[in-house]
Design a protein around this motif. Structure first.
Motif, mmCIF file in Angstrom:
data_model
loop_
_atom_site.group_PDB
_atom_site.id
_atom_site.type_symbol
_atom_site.label_atom_id
_atom_site.label_comp_id
_atom_site.label_asym_id
_atom_site.label_seq_id
_atom_site.Cartn_x
_atom_site.Cartn_y
_atom_site.Cartn_z
ATOM 1 N N ALA A 33 18.868 8.013 -6.608
ATOM 2 C CA ALA A 33 20.005 8.438 -7.430
ATOM 3 C C ALA A 33 20.190 7.521 -8.631
ATOM 4 O O ALA A 33 20.564 7.971 -9.719
ATOM 5 C CB ALA A 33 21.275 8.470 -6.586
ATOM 6 N N GLU A 34 19.929 6.231 -8.436
ATOM 7 C CA GLU A 34 20.072 5.262 -9.533
ATOM 8 C C GLU A 34 18.890 5.301 -10.491
ATOM 9 O O GLU A 34 18.966 4.764 -11.601
ATOM 10 C CB GLU A 34 20.192 3.848 -8.958
ATOM 11 N N GLY A 35 17.787 5.889 -10.060
ATOM 12 C CA GLY A 35 16.579 5.898 -10.874
ATOM 13 C C GLY A 35 15.880 4.557 -10.911
ATOM 14 O O GLY A 35 15.115 4.261 -11.827
ATOM 15 N N SER A 36 16.129 3.730 -9.885
ATOM 16 C CA SER A 36 15.593 2.364 -9.881
ATOM 17 C C SER A 36 14.268 2.237 -9.140
ATOM 18 O O SER A 36 13.718 1.143 -9.033
ATOM 19 C CB SER A 36 16.613 1.408 -9.249
ATOM 20 N N LEU A 37 13.759 3.351 -8.614
ATOM 21 C CA LEU A 37 12.494 3.316 -7.880
ATOM 22 C C LEU A 37 11.379 3.863 -8.752
ATOM 23 O O LEU A 37 11.470 4.959 -9.291
ATOM 24 C CB LEU A 37 12.616 4.154 -6.604
ATOM 25 N N ASP A 38 10.313 3.078 -8.926
ATOM 26 C CA ASP A 38 9.123 3.575 -9.610
ATOM 27 C C ASP A 38 7.929 3.393 -8.678
ATOM 28 O O ASP A 38 8.051 2.852 -7.579
ATOM 29 C CB ASP A 38 8.899 2.888 -10.959
ATOM 30 N N LEU A 39 6.766 3.861 -9.118
ATOM 31 C CA LEU A 39 5.601 3.874 -8.233
ATOM 32 C C LEU A 39 5.213 2.470 -7.792
ATOM 33 O O LEU A 39 4.868 2.250 -6.628
ATOM 34 C CB LEU A 39 4.427 4.567 -8.930
ATOM 35 N N ASP A 40 5.267 1.506 -8.703
ATOM 36 C CA ASP A 40 4.901 0.129 -8.357
ATOM 37 C C ASP A 40 5.873 -0.457 -7.337
ATOM 38 O O ASP A 40 5.460 -1.109 -6.371
ATOM 39 C CB ASP A 40 4.859 -0.748 -9.607
ATOM 40 N N LYS A 41 7.169 -0.247 -7.548
ATOM 41 C CA LYS A 41 8.162 -0.754 -6.604
ATOM 42 C C LYS A 41 8.020 -0.079 -5.250
ATOM 43 O O LYS A 41 8.161 -0.722 -4.203
ATOM 44 C CB LYS A 41 9.570 -0.542 -7.158
ATOM 45 N N ALA A 42 7.756 1.205 -5.274
ATOM 46 C CA ALA A 42 7.570 1.939 -4.025
ATOM 47 C C ALA A 42 6.368 1.397 -3.258
ATOM 48 O O ALA A 42 6.423 1.215 -2.035
ATOM 49 C CB ALA A 42 7.385 3.430 -4.316
ATOM 50 N N ARG A 43 5.288 1.119 -3.974
ATOM 51 C CA ARG A 43 4.086 0.592 -3.337
ATOM 52 C C ARG A 43 4.358 -0.772 -2.715
ATOM 53 O O ARG A 43 3.879 -1.080 -1.620
ATOM 54 C CB ARG A 43 2.958 0.491 -4.372
ATOM 55 N N ASP A 44 5.150 -1.590 -3.400
ATOM 56 C CA ASP A 44 5.458 -2.936 -2.897
ATOM 57 C C ASP A 44 6.329 -2.909 -1.651
ATOM 58 O O ASP A 44 6.319 -3.856 -0.853
ATOM 59 C CB ASP A 44 6.149 -3.759 -3.990
ATOM 60 N N GLN A 45 7.108 -1.849 -1.462
ATOM 61 C CA GLN A 45 7.992 -1.754 -0.302
ATOM 62 C C GLN A 45 7.257 -1.355 0.968
ATOM 63 O O GLN A 45 7.750 -1.591 2.074
ATOM 64 C CB GLN A 45 9.113 -0.733 -0.563
ATOM 65 N N ILE A 46 6.085 -0.774 0.802
ATOM 66 C CA ILE A 46 5.342 -0.261 1.956
ATOM 67 C C ILE A 46 4.622 -1.402 2.667
ATOM 68 O O ILE A 46 4.050 -2.292 2.042
ATOM 69 C CB ILE A 46 4.326 0.801 1.497
ATOM 70 N N THR A 47 4.666 -1.360 3.990
ATOM 71 C CA THR A 47 3.938 -2.335 4.800
ATOM 72 C C THR A 47 2.775 -1.636 5.506
ATOM 73 O O THR A 47 2.873 -0.468 5.891
ATOM 74 C CB THR A 47 4.851 -2.996 5.842
ATOM 75 N N TRP A 48 1.679 -2.373 5.668
ATOM 76 C CA TRP A 48 0.456 -1.812 6.248
ATOM 77 C C TRP A 48 0.149 -2.562 7.543
ATOM 78 O O TRP A 48 -0.072 -3.766 7.531
ATOM 79 C CB TRP A 48 -0.706 -1.960 5.261
#
Length: 263
Positions: free
Chosen positions: A79-94
């Motif tokens: 909703a804030e528009g604060s998520l981009d592809l790079d940030k999303a990738r950094d949040q993911i754990t493997w």
């Protein structure tokens, strides 16, 4: 009552009171923004080392799947528009118990798939920046690809009609998407899950010869097909964005699911 049944009931109730596509405006805005970003992303991936590219494409599919308005944990950032592809990738754990993507990468180095079906999830960054570059990679290798999308709206999931237009617009960006090897078909579904027993007859006919099934998204790959076995190779790509689903699989929120099974 299962999660799949509850999600289906929610969509049925919304449709019955005339709320057919409550995320239509959001989907249009996010799809335009994602298509605007697509040329640069394709340029970046084309410049990568050929051994690194498949790994990055898989990571981008999972990062794109974070753009899910059905995930309560992410709704604020979206909703804030604060998520981009790079940030999303950094949040993911493997974690190795949920990720054997290297097996898929090793497989495609020596094997060319002839016909794949890709069950897509959300509109916007998910399909445009995650799925389409991955599909382009398959197309460039000579694989025939069927993109399978919801026949009717649910949350911010992309529909067959919307996906046809997205592919057309992507073709104006890169000619790889103009090939006759690529087609779009509806699943027959109007919910965020995927029941393989109830697929649209057109899709069944179009995928009789597939040797690779790809399922994207938490609702389709985790809630409804986590334990599904296929008679051909399969790849399930999703992120655990719901605590109940994560707990059931002994995972953590934002763990990646990259589950490749070779038959």
């Amino acid at each position: 009552m299962s999660v799949r049944a509850l999600l289906g009931l929610r969509e049925q109730c919304l449709h019955e009171v005339g709320l057919e596509d409550i995320f239509a405006g959001v989907k249009q805005h996010e799809t335009q923004a994602a298509l605007d970003a697509l040329p640069m992303l394709l340029h970046e991936t084309d410049a990568m080392d050929k051994d690194k590219k498949p790994h990055v494409l898989l990571q981008n599919v999972l990062a794109g799947n974070m753009f899910d308005w059905g995930a309560t944990a992410l709704r604020g950032a979206l909703a804030e528009g604060s998520l981009d592809l790079d940030k999303a990738r950094d949040q993911i754990t493997w974690r190795p118990e949920f990720d054997n993507g290297t097996d898929f990468v090793k497989r495609i180095r020596t094997h060319q798939y002839k016909h794949a079906v890709v069950f897509v999830d959300n509109s916007g960054a998910d399909v445009c920046l995650g799925v389409l570059p991955f599909v382009r990679f398959l197309l460039q290798r000579g694989t025939r690809v069927v993109l399978a999308a919801n026949s009717r709206p649910a949350l911010n999931d992309v529909t067959e009609r919307e996906l046809i237009d997205i592919v057309r617009r992507a073709g104006l960006i890169d000619s790889a998407f103009q090939t006759n090897l690529l087609s779009v078909c509806g699943t027959g579904s109007s919910g965020p899950c995927l029941d393989m027993r109830k697929l649209d007859a057109r899709l069944v006919r179009a995928t009789r010869t597939v040797d690779l099934v790809v399922i994207v998204g938490m609702g389709r790959a985790i809630h409804s097909n986590y334990f599904a076995r296929f008679t051909c190779d399969s790849l399930k790509l999703a992120v655990f964005k719901n605590q109940m689903a994560a707990d059931a699989a002994h995972a953590q929120i934002y763990d990646a699911l990259c589950k490749y099974e070779q038959r």
